[in-house]
Write an enzyme that holds these catalytic residues in place. Structure first.
Site, short mmCIF file in Angstrom:
data_model
loop_
_atom_site.label_atom_id
_atom_site.label_comp_id
_atom_site.label_asym_id
_atom_site.label_seq_id
_atom_site.Cartn_x
_atom_site.Cartn_y
_atom_site.Cartn_z
N LYS A 1 8.95 1.18 -4.60
CA LYS A 1 7.96 0.84 -5.62
C LYS A 1 6.84 1.87 -5.58
O LYS A 1 6.22 2.12 -4.54
CB LYS A 1 7.38 -0.56 -5.37
CG LYS A 1 8.32 -1.66 -5.84
CD LYS A 1 7.76 -3.02 -5.56
CE LYS A 1 6.86 -3.51 -6.67
NZ LYS A 1 6.39 -4.89 -6.38
C1 E4P Z 1 6.32 -7.73 -8.10
O1 E4P Z 1 6.97 -6.71 -8.18
C2 E4P Z 1 4.85 -7.75 -8.24
O2 E4P Z 1 4.25 -7.00 -7.24
C3 E4P Z 1 4.36 -9.17 -8.24
O3 E4P Z 1 5.16 -9.91 -9.15
C4 E4P Z 1 2.89 -9.30 -8.58
O4 E4P Z 1 2.58 -10.65 -8.75
P1 E4P Z 1 1.08 -11.23 -8.80
O5 E4P Z 1 0.43 -10.75 -10.05
O6 E4P Z 1 1.26 -12.70 -8.76
O7 E4P Z 1 0.38 -10.71 -7.57
#
Ligand code: E4P
Length: 217
Positions: A83
Site C-alpha cells: 500500500k
Molecule cells: C483500507 O485499505 C483502509 O486503510 C481502511 O479501509 C480505512 O478505513 P477507515 O477510514 O475506517 O480508517
C-alpha cells in the site's frame, strides 16, 4: 465481488475465513497499531492464514524509501501487496515497483483523478476511502462510480478496492456499481448475514416443527 478483511486481528481473520468470505486482507498503520503486537509477528500470522492478497502499507514518505520498504515487505510472501499513499512520491514509487513486478495498492485515494494517475502509473489496486468522504457530508460512493467509468473508458485493469466501509449499505452500493473488491471491518461483514425477518422466520419454523406429530424421517 471479492471481500477483503480490513483488520489485522487474527481471530477476526480466522472467523471471516470460516464464513468463506476471506479473499484478502487490508491493513494500515492504524489497524496494525490496534493489535499492540510486533509488526512482523502479526504479519507472518496473517500470511499463514490468507490465500489471497495481503496489503501492507509503507510508512516512508519519499519514493526511494517507499521502494526500499516495499522490496523488504514483498520478500515476506508472494501474496503481499504494497500500500502506497497517493502522493507525487508515492506515484513515482508505484511506477518503479510496477517495473519490478511488485504489486501495489494506492491508498488514501479520494478523487477519481487521483485514481486515474494511480492506474496510469501501473498500480494493481486503488483504494477510494468512502466512509471518510461520507464523514464530512459528501457522497463517497460517487467517487467509485467515476473511477469505474474512467477505468472502463481506457481499459485500465487496476482493480478498485472500496475502502473505509462503515456499514452494509456501502457494500450494497459498491456491488450495484460493480466494484471489484470491498474491504470491510469484521463488524460490517458480520452484519451482512443478519436480518430481523430471518430471525423471526427461523423461530416460527422451529416452533411449528414441534407441532408435527412424527418428525422423524
Ligand atoms: C483500507 O485499505 C483502509 O486503510 C481502511 O479501509 C480505512 O478505513 P477507515 O477510514 O475506517 O480508517
Amino acid at each position: 465481488m471479492k471481500f477483503f478483511a480490513d483488520t489485522a486481528n487474527i481471530e477476526e481473520i480466522k472467523q471471516i475465513k470460516r464464513w468463506g468470505l476471506l479473499d484478502g486482507v487490508t491493513t494500515n498503520p492504524t489497524i496494525i497499531s490496534r493489535e499492540n503486537r510486533p509488526f512482523k509477528e502479526v504479519v507472518m500470522e496473517i500470511l499463514n492464514i490468507v490465500d489471497g492478497p495481503v496489503n501492507l502499507e509503507v510508512i516512508s514518505t519519499d519514493a526511494e524509501g517507499m521502494v526500499k520498504e516495499a522490496i523488504k515487505l514483498a520478500s515476506l510472501a508472494p501474496n503481499v501487496v504494497i500500500k502506497i499513499p497517493m502522493t507525487t512520491e508515492g506515484i513515482m514509487a508505484v511506477k518503479e515497483l510496477s517495473s519490478r513486478g511488485i504489486k501495489t495498492n494506492v491508498t488514501l485515494t479520494f478523487s477519481p483523478t487521483q485514481a486515474l494517475i494511480a492506474a496510469k502509473a501501473g498500480a494493481n489496486y486503488v483504494s477510494p476511502f468512502i466512509g471518510r468522504w461520507d464523514d464530512i457530508s459528501n457522497e463517497g460512493m460517487q467517487v467509485v462510480e467515476d473511477i469505474l467509468t474512467i477505468f472502463n473508458n481506457y481499459g485500465y485493469t487496476t482493480e478498485i478496492i472500496v475502502a473505509s466501509v462503515r456499514h452494509p449499505i456501502h457494500i450494497l452500493q459498491a456491488a450495484r456499481l460493480g466494484a471489484h473488491i470491498v474491504t470491510a471491518p469484521f463488524k460490517v461483514l458480520e452484519q451482512l448475514f443478519h436480518h430481523p425477518l430471518t430471525d423471526i422466520g427461523l423461530k416460527r419454523f422451529l416452533e411449528d416443527w414441534k407441532k408435527v406429530p412424527n418428525p422423524e424421517l
